[in-house]
Design a protein around this motif. Structure first.
Motif, PDB file in Angstrom:
ATOM      1  N   ASP A   5       0.792  -1.184  -0.204  1.00 33.94           N
ATOM      2  CA  ASP A   5      -0.004   0.023   0.000  1.00 33.94           C
ATOM      3  C   ASP A   5       1.088   1.083   0.073  1.00 33.94           C
ATOM      4  O   ASP A   5       1.355   1.620   1.111  1.00 33.94           O
ATOM      5  CB  ASP A   5      -0.940  -0.083   1.040  1.00 33.94           C
ATOM      6  CG  ASP A   5      -1.931   1.249   1.216  1.00 33.94           C
ATOM      7  OD1 ASP A   5      -2.657   1.286   2.191  1.00 33.94           O
ATOM      8  OD2 ASP A   5      -1.944   1.951   0.059  1.00 33.94           O
ATOM      9  N   ILE A   6       1.257   1.709  -1.207  1.00 31.63           N
ATOM     10  CA  ILE A   6       1.919   2.783  -1.299  1.00 31.63           C
ATOM     11  C   ILE A   6       1.424   4.188  -0.981  1.00 31.63           C
ATOM     12  O   ILE A   6       2.027   5.079  -0.444  1.00 31.63           O
ATOM     13  CB  ILE A   6       2.681   2.936  -2.570  1.00 31.63           C
ATOM     14  CG1 ILE A   6       3.542   1.541  -2.707  1.00 31.63           C
ATOM     15  CG2 ILE A   6       3.458   4.018  -2.836  1.00 31.63           C
ATOM     16  CD1 ILE A   6       4.047   1.323  -4.114  1.00 31.63           C
ATOM     17  N   THR A   7       0.463   4.488  -1.556  1.00 29.92           N
ATOM     18  CA  THR A   7      -0.761   5.576  -1.463  1.00 29.92           C
ATOM     19  C   THR A   7      -1.486   5.898  -0.090  1.00 29.92           C
ATOM     20  O   THR A   7      -1.944   6.913   0.104  1.00 29.92           O
ATOM     21  CB  THR A   7      -1.553   5.652  -2.525  1.00 29.92           C
ATOM     22  OG1 THR A   7      -2.732   4.738  -2.385  1.00 29.92           O
ATOM     23  CG2 THR A   7      -0.806   5.632  -3.974  1.00 29.92           C
ATOM     24  N   GLY A   8      -1.478   4.753   0.667  1.00 30.33           N
ATOM     25  CA  GLY A   8      -2.506   4.772   1.747  1.00 30.33           C
ATOM     26  C   GLY A   8      -3.967   4.667   1.453  1.00 30.33           C
ATOM     27  O   GLY A   8      -4.812   4.765   2.276  1.00 30.33           O
ATOM     28  N   LEU A   9      -4.164   4.361   0.139  1.00 30.18           N
ATOM     29  CA  LEU A   9      -5.680   4.345  -0.257  1.00 30.18           C
ATOM     30  C   LEU A   9      -6.003   2.869  -0.407  1.00 30.18           C
ATOM     31  O   LEU A   9      -7.235   2.280  -0.892  1.00 30.18           O
ATOM     32  CB  LEU A   9      -5.751   5.073  -1.646  1.00 30.18           C
ATOM     33  CG  LEU A   9      -5.562   6.477  -1.507  1.00 30.18           C
ATOM     34  CD1 LEU A   9      -5.482   7.077  -2.769  1.00 30.18           C
ATOM     35  CD2 LEU A   9      -6.282   7.262  -0.399  1.00 30.18           C
ATOM     36  N   GLY A  10      -5.467   1.806  -0.056  1.00 29.19           N
ATOM     37  CA  GLY A  10      -5.610   0.515  -0.282  1.00 29.19           C
ATOM     38  C   GLY A  10      -4.716  -0.249  -0.835  1.00 29.19           C
ATOM     39  O   GLY A  10      -3.661   0.235  -1.550  1.00 29.19           O
ATOM     40  N   GLY A  11      -4.640  -1.502  -0.880  1.00 28.21           N
ATOM     41  CA  GLY A  11      -3.567  -2.205  -1.426  1.00 28.21           C
ATOM     42  C   GLY A  11      -3.836  -3.572  -1.858  1.00 28.21           C
ATOM     43  O   GLY A  11      -5.055  -4.106  -2.110  1.00 28.21           O
ATOM     44  N   VAL A  12      -2.806  -4.440  -2.222  1.00 30.49           N
ATOM     45  CA  VAL A  12      -3.078  -5.823  -2.749  1.00 30.49           C
ATOM     46  C   VAL A  12      -3.705  -6.657  -1.681  1.00 30.49           C
ATOM     47  O   VAL A  12      -4.501  -7.527  -2.052  1.00 30.49           O
ATOM     48  CB  VAL A  12      -1.601  -6.308  -3.152  1.00 30.49           C
ATOM     49  CG1 VAL A  12      -1.697  -7.724  -3.460  1.00 30.49           C
ATOM     50  CG2 VAL A  12      -0.796  -5.493  -4.210  1.00 30.49           C
ATOM     51  N   THR A  13      -3.544  -6.339  -0.312  1.00 27.70           N
ATOM     52  CA  THR A  13      -4.270  -7.242   0.542  1.00 27.70           C
ATOM     53  C   THR A  13      -5.616  -7.085   0.594  1.00 27.70           C
ATOM     54  O   THR A  13      -6.484  -7.970   0.772  1.00 27.70           O
ATOM     55  CB  THR A  13      -3.645  -6.940   1.735  1.00 27.70           C
ATOM     56  OG1 THR A  13      -3.416  -5.414   2.148  1.00 27.70           O
ATOM     57  CG2 THR A  13      -2.072  -7.545   1.913  1.00 27.70           C
TER      58      THR A  13
END
Length: 129
Positions: A5-13
């Motif tokens: 989660d690079i942007t803090g907006l959600g990620g792969v998980t």
């Protein structure tokens, strides 16, 4: 914040959690969810260790990059607000918002914690029950 989660907006998980729900066997879902939580915990611990090492560094270029980026984003927002009042050319604040939300940890997990009133250290324990 999730894994990658690079942007803090959600990620792969977040995507992986949805895919885990498609497993036909409840035991498989449980094992996959546990492995995913373990991976998230390991990455969070590694990031925390990195943050601690960076903050303890005597070098300004190591310990000072986060405050620098924070000040740049803050000054960009001030320019945007004051610039609008003074009819200065507008700048695109979207990149600053992505960087700042990631730096401040304003991802979906922290928002969920705040909404539910669960302390960050116990959220994973509650999810496993």
């Amino acid at each position: 914040m999730g894994l990658f989660d690079i942007t803090g907006l959600g990620g792969v998980t977040d995507v992986l959690k949805e895919l885990i729900q498609l497993f036909p066997n409840a035991e498989q879902r449980e094992r996959a969810a546990t492995k995913l939580q373990d991976a998230e915990s390991a990455i969070a611990a590694a990031q925390s260790a990195t943050n601690t090492a960076e903050a303890a560094s005597p070098s300004f270029f190591v310990a000072g990059w986060r405050p620098f980026i924070g000040w740049v984003c803050g000054l960009g927002f001030v320019y945007t607000i004051v610039g609008a009042a003074l009819h200065l050319p507008a700048i695109d604040t979207n990149p600053m918002i992505m960087i700042l939300t990631g730096m401040l940890g304003l991802g979906t997990m922290r928002t969920a914690e705040k909404i539910t009133g669960v302390p960050p250290s116990t959220l994973g324990k509650v999810a496993r029950k």
